[in-house]
Design an enzyme around this catalytic site. Structure first.
Site, PDB file in Angstrom:
ATOM      1  NE  ARG A  55      -3.840   2.078   2.449  1.00  0.00           N
ATOM      2  CZ  ARG A  55      -3.916   2.901   3.486  1.00  0.00           C
ATOM      3  NH1 ARG A  55      -3.129   2.702   4.544  1.00  0.00           N
ATOM      4  NH2 ARG A  55      -4.761   3.909   3.504  1.00  0.00           N
ATOM      5  CG  HIS A  59      -1.169   5.392  -0.458  1.00  0.00           C
ATOM      6  ND1 HIS A  59      -1.959   6.090   0.433  1.00  0.00           N
ATOM      7  CD2 HIS A  59      -1.934   4.360  -0.896  1.00  0.00           C
ATOM      8  CE1 HIS A  59      -3.144   5.511   0.527  1.00  0.00           C
ATOM      9  NE2 HIS A  59      -3.142   4.444  -0.253  1.00  0.00           N
ATOM     10  CG  ASP A  60       6.551   6.964  -3.272  1.00  0.00           C
ATOM     11  OD1 ASP A  60       6.610   8.150  -2.902  1.00  0.00           O
ATOM     12  OD2 ASP A  60       7.440   6.428  -3.953  1.00  0.00           O
ATOM     13  N   GLY A  65       4.703  10.653  -8.435  1.00  0.00           N
ATOM     14  CA  GLY A  65       5.450   9.548  -9.016  1.00  0.00           C
ATOM     15  C   GLY A  65       6.237   8.776  -7.983  1.00  0.00           C
ATOM     16  CG  ASP A  67       8.877  11.381  -5.497  1.00  0.00           C
ATOM     17  OD1 ASP A  67       8.043  10.707  -4.833  1.00  0.00           O
ATOM     18  OD2 ASP A  67       8.845  12.627  -5.567  1.00  0.00           O
ATOM     19  CG  ASN A  87      -0.636   8.900   2.489  1.00  0.00           C
ATOM     20  OD1 ASN A  87      -1.276   8.015   1.931  1.00  0.00           O
ATOM     21  ND2 ASN A  87       0.162   9.727   1.840  1.00  0.00           N
ATOM     22  CG  HIS A 184      -7.693  -3.523  -2.455  1.00  0.00           C
ATOM     23  ND1 HIS A 184      -8.739  -2.805  -3.007  1.00  0.00           N
ATOM     24  CD2 HIS A 184      -6.779  -2.593  -2.068  1.00  0.00           C
ATOM     25  CE1 HIS A 184      -8.468  -1.517  -2.957  1.00  0.00           C
ATOM     26  NE2 HIS A 184      -7.278  -1.368  -2.398  1.00  0.00           N
TER      27      HIS A 184
END
Length: 314
Positions: A55, A59-60, A65, A67, A87, A184
């Protein structure tokens, strides 16, 4: 375990940067082993680690992008991504910290935090029984992380049109959307992310009519009103520690926990893919691995840095 090796020696990311599966072959040949050891050690102590790392990677990459901006801590002058509302439930940052610490001891200032996270995401999938792919490497770490940017993350209440638009903005297709949603299979959600589907859904229906009635009743019992247990929730499939295609079988049966998940079955653009993955685990594994490679190419930073500490810029 099914092994799928995507032999990518050099690929061009969405941003135009060149990534290479053998990027650290000469400068830090033991990099992947060091990361894998840290991941295995953490997962042995906490079975939630695989879902949390996977996850974290999503989310990153969806914000600025891939990074490693999600790893940066807030400062007195800046509220970082990890402290944005979507987050706040991210966890297991210590796993990336541990891998990075060991890498700095073996190969100082060489392996980016962005690559550590990309490799760790692959490793937790494999560790959970999922497919294996070669991670193209050479990402650099970004220097900007802003909590306000997290509003751009797709929400569990999104419908398929909203999801397709969100993925398209990142160069990802509807098939990528359905395949990556399969992550998921390792997931768990607190009640707050789906309880709007359970009560007072509309003037005509108390619960979301796309939910299987018995499953809706079971979710209501897990998430009563009022609910004093902030940890209450539901696993997103019935084999939550195993990477498999049960997630899709449950969507076909009307047992998707998130509205966004169940919407994939209701839309003609994605229904056929859900049904195909529900029938064929091997097909899902192949497409998931390919989509993870494409996700890992999103917004790769060319002029960033290699952080020595993933939580702060150099």
């Amino acid at each position: 375990m099914m092994s799928i090796l995507l032999l990518l020696v050099g690929i061009i990311s969405q941003s135009g940067a060149i990534l290479d599966a053998n990027y650290y072959e000469k400068t830090c040949p033991q990099a992947e082993n060091i990361i894998n050891q840290a991941v295995r050690k953490a997962a042995a102590n906490d079975p939630k680690v695989p879902a949390r790392i996977l996850r974290m990677f999503f989310h990153d990459c969806f914000i600025r992008g891939c990074d490693a901006s999600v790893l940066l801590d807030s400062t007195a002058n800046n509220k970082a991504e990890k402290d944005g509302p979507p987050n706040l439930s991210l966890a297991a940052f210590y796993v990336i910290d541990a891998a990075k610490k060991n890498l700095e001891e073996s190969c100082p200032r060489t392996v980016s935090c962005a690559d550590v996270l990309a490799i760790a995401a692959r490793d937790v999938v494999v560790l959970s029984g999922g497919p294996k792919w070669n991670v193209a490497k050479g990402r650099k770490d970004g220097r900007i992380s802003t909590a306000n940017d997290t509003v751009n993350l797709p929400a569990p209440s999104f419908n398929t049109t909203q999801l397709i638009q969100s993925f398209s903005q990142r160069g990802l297709s509807a098939k990528d959307l359905v395949a990556l949603s399969g992550g998921h299979t390792l997931g768990f959600s607190h009640c707050s992310s789906f309880e709007s589907r359970l009560r007072n859904f509309s003037s005509a229906h108390d619960s979301d009519p796309t939910l299987d009635p018995q499953f809706a009743a079971a979710l209501k019992s897990r998430c009563p009103k009022p609910n004093s247990d902030r940890n209450a929730g539901q696993f997103l499939d019935s084999t939550s520690s195993v990477f498999d295609n049960d997630y899709y079988r449950r969507i076909v049966a009307g047992k998707g926990v998130f509205g966004s998940d169940q919407s994939l079955m209701a839309d003609y653009r994605t229904r056929w893919i859900v049904e195909a993955f529900a029938r064929d685990r091997g097909l899902f594994f192949w497409e998931f691995a390919a989509s993870m490679v494409r996700l890992g190419n999103v917004g790769v930073v060319e002029d960033g840095e290699v952080r020595t500490n993933c939580r702060v810029v150099n």
